[in-house]
Design a protein around this motif. Structure first.
Motif, short mmCIF file in Angstrom:
data_model
loop_
_atom_site.label_atom_id
_atom_site.label_comp_id
_atom_site.label_asym_id
_atom_site.label_seq_id
_atom_site.Cartn_x
_atom_site.Cartn_y
_atom_site.Cartn_z
N PRO A 175 0.81 -1.23 0.00
CA PRO A 175 0.00 0.00 0.00
C PRO A 175 0.84 1.27 0.00
O PRO A 175 0.48 2.26 -0.65
CB PRO A 175 -0.83 -0.12 1.29
CG PRO A 175 -0.90 -1.57 1.55
CD PRO A 175 0.42 -2.12 1.10
N PHE A 176 1.97 1.24 0.71
CA PHE A 176 2.85 2.40 0.73
C PHE A 176 3.41 2.68 -0.66
O PHE A 176 3.48 3.83 -1.11
CB PHE A 176 3.98 2.18 1.73
CG PHE A 176 5.01 3.28 1.74
CD1 PHE A 176 4.71 4.53 2.26
CD2 PHE A 176 6.28 3.06 1.22
CE1 PHE A 176 5.66 5.55 2.25
CE2 PHE A 176 7.23 4.06 1.22
CZ PHE A 176 6.91 5.31 1.74
N LEU A 180 2.89 5.94 -3.12
CA LEU A 180 3.96 6.67 -3.78
C LEU A 180 3.72 6.78 -5.29
O LEU A 180 3.95 7.83 -5.89
CB LEU A 180 5.30 5.98 -3.52
CG LEU A 180 5.96 6.19 -2.16
CD1 LEU A 180 7.29 5.46 -2.12
CD2 LEU A 180 6.16 7.67 -1.88
N SER A 181 3.24 5.68 -5.89
CA SER A 181 2.96 5.70 -7.32
C SER A 181 1.93 6.77 -7.65
O SER A 181 2.10 7.54 -8.61
CB SER A 181 2.46 4.33 -7.77
OG SER A 181 3.43 3.33 -7.56
N GLN A 182 0.86 6.82 -6.85
CA GLN A 182 -0.18 7.80 -7.10
C GLN A 182 0.34 9.23 -6.91
O GLN A 182 -0.01 10.13 -7.67
CB GLN A 182 -1.37 7.55 -6.16
CG GLN A 182 -2.60 8.38 -6.45
CD GLN A 182 -3.20 8.05 -7.81
OE1 GLN A 182 -3.23 6.91 -8.23
NE2 GLN A 182 -3.65 9.08 -8.52
N ILE A 183 1.19 9.42 -5.91
CA ILE A 183 1.77 10.75 -5.68
C ILE A 183 2.61 11.19 -6.87
O ILE A 183 2.51 12.34 -7.35
CB ILE A 183 2.62 10.74 -4.39
CG1 ILE A 183 1.71 10.60 -3.16
CG2 ILE A 183 3.45 12.02 -4.28
CD1 ILE A 183 2.47 10.43 -1.87
N THR A 189 5.81 12.98 -12.37
CA THR A 189 7.18 12.46 -12.49
C THR A 189 7.23 10.94 -12.62
O THR A 189 8.30 10.38 -12.78
CB THR A 189 8.01 12.85 -11.25
OG1 THR A 189 7.38 12.35 -10.07
CG2 THR A 189 8.12 14.36 -11.15
N PHE A 190 6.08 10.26 -12.50
CA PHE A 190 6.09 8.80 -12.62
C PHE A 190 6.32 8.41 -14.09
O PHE A 190 5.63 8.89 -14.97
CB PHE A 190 4.76 8.23 -12.14
CG PHE A 190 4.78 6.75 -11.97
CD1 PHE A 190 4.23 5.93 -12.95
CD2 PHE A 190 5.36 6.17 -10.86
CE1 PHE A 190 4.24 4.55 -12.80
CE2 PHE A 190 5.37 4.79 -10.71
CZ PHE A 190 4.81 3.99 -11.68
N PRO A 191 7.28 7.51 -14.35
CA PRO A 191 7.67 7.22 -15.73
C PRO A 191 6.74 6.24 -16.43
O PRO A 191 7.08 5.09 -16.66
CB PRO A 191 9.07 6.62 -15.57
CG PRO A 191 9.02 5.94 -14.24
CD PRO A 191 8.13 6.80 -13.38
N PRO A 201 11.59 7.29 -10.26
CA PRO A 201 11.18 6.47 -9.10
C PRO A 201 10.39 5.24 -9.49
O PRO A 201 10.32 4.28 -8.71
CB PRO A 201 10.32 7.44 -8.28
CG PRO A 201 9.83 8.44 -9.27
CD PRO A 201 10.93 8.60 -10.28
N GLY A 202 9.77 5.24 -10.68
CA GLY A 202 8.91 4.12 -11.05
C GLY A 202 9.63 2.80 -11.06
O GLY A 202 9.10 1.78 -10.59
#
Length: 369
Positions: A175-176, A180-183, A189-191, A201-202
């Motif tokens: 879940p954490f 982070l993915s959603q943020i 910035t998610f690739p 970060p992805g």
């Protein structure tokens, strides 16, 4: 509408209204959504029927509760994944919802194994002659070449607690990572376009997901293989439950990671030409996978065979209990067993305080009421 076609070419995600308008130009996507909807409706009906049956016919409430969680995991996956197909912008949240249901299911799977033994103390006592071997798939199957004493240990309570923690760590980590993915998606910035870029970060979120998932799968596999011989001798069926839980863990975590790597090398196109196409494809495939695993649940969990060894006479004769010939269901039960075998009080026995009781009572041979 040509502009809309360009807009959906993995540059953005449509709203629900835009999605249905776009189906005119995307019959493949419409066919996938219709198929997924039909499967989900059928799975929901099967789930309700199975829950009613288990509630009526499994006499131990705690065992019935654990079986209901496992039985319902794939229909629930279908329901939440269907939302991800109808709402592509919420596809990642659908995956998160599936994981939130999976984690208590894993706990109930472990609880069911303990319940089959009659409690943790009973399990530890009965496992003393069945050492736990850690050289199991998916991670340590290659360790057979090392000395056996390095990967074999007798199961003790403190070891079992550690194994439980290693399984349930995914209930915190996953879940954490989804948060982070959603943020990063909201921040931009998610690739999504390149999951292989180590500067983003992805990739590291995917790697941590794989490590956490493989750890949980490894421990579940280890516990299953360690307890299987003893439970098989008690005539309990554990392999189907193990397969359902293990593959549910695999499909809701590792499948998404594999799709992210695959989609990075595949050109965007129908039936899901969306920015979140990895999550949408994951939702669709989870629904398809349910066609494989839900029949296993129906066959091996909507039955007394392998789940209940016999029913106490006073419960069997109760008007509130469904009229079922257990002898026909299991091929083993006898009236003599019902009258002479001991009964236990309800609940998961964690500590009896009496080692003689653990040795003398065949916990795996009774249903606690």
């Amino acid at each position: 509408m040509d502009d809309d076609v360009i807009m959906f070419n993995c540059t953005s995600d449509p709203t629900a209204e835009e999605l249905f308008e776009y189906f005119e130009y995307n019959p493949g996507g419409l066919a996938c959504v219709i198929l997924a909807t039909v499967i989900t409706v059928i799975q929901t009906i099967v789930m309700i029927d199975g829950i009613v049956w288990i509630t009526k016919n499994i006499p131990h409430s705690e065992r019935a509760s654990s079986m209901i969680w496992i039985y319902s995991v794939w229909p629930v996956f279908c329901i939440v994944s269907l939302f991800g197909l109808f709402l592509p912008r919420a596809a990642l949240l659908s995956n998160a919802a599936a994981n939130l249901f999976l984690f208590p299911t894993i706990y109930h799977y472990l609880n069911l194994i303990v319940d089959y033994f009659g409690g943790e103390d009973a399990m530890i006592g009965k496992m003393k002659d069945f050492p736990v071997k850690y050289n199991r798939a998916p991670c340590f199957c290659c360790c057979c070449c090392v000395p056996e004493k390095l990967y074999t240990h007798v199961l003790k309570k403190k070891h079992f607690v550690k194994l439980e923690v290693l399984v349930m760590q995914i209930a915190l980590i996953r879940p954490f990572l989804l948060l982070l993915s959603q943020i990063f998606i909201i921040d931009g910035t998610f690739p999504n376009d390149n999951a292989l870029d180590y500067t983003q970060p992805g990739l590291w979120i995917i790697i941590l997901t794989i490590v956490s998932t493989l750890t949980a799968m490894q421990v579940i596999s280890t516990l299953h293989n360690a307890t299987k011989p003893r439970l098989k001798a008690m005539h309990y069926s554990t392999i189907p439950k193990y397969l359902v839980v293990q593959f549910a863990l695999l499909m809701t975590n590792l499948q998404n990671a594999f799709l992210a790597f695959a989609m990075a090398a595949i050109e965007c196109g129908n039936p899901f030409p969306y920015k979140s196409r990895v999550d949408v494809w994951n939702c669709f495939l989870v629904i398809i996978w349910s066609l494989v695993f839900q029949p296993i649940c129906v066959k091996y969990m909507r039955t007394l065979k392998g789940n209940v060894l016999y029913i106490p006479h006073q419960l069997k004769s109760s008007e509130s209990y469904s009229v079922i010939s257990l002898a026909e269901a299991t091929g083993e039960a006898t009236e003599d067993m019902n009258e002479n075998a001991p009964l236990m009080t309800a609940g998961r026995l964690r500590s009896t305080g009496d080692s003689n009781m653990v040795d003398n009572i065949s916990y795996g041979s009774v249903i606690t009421v």
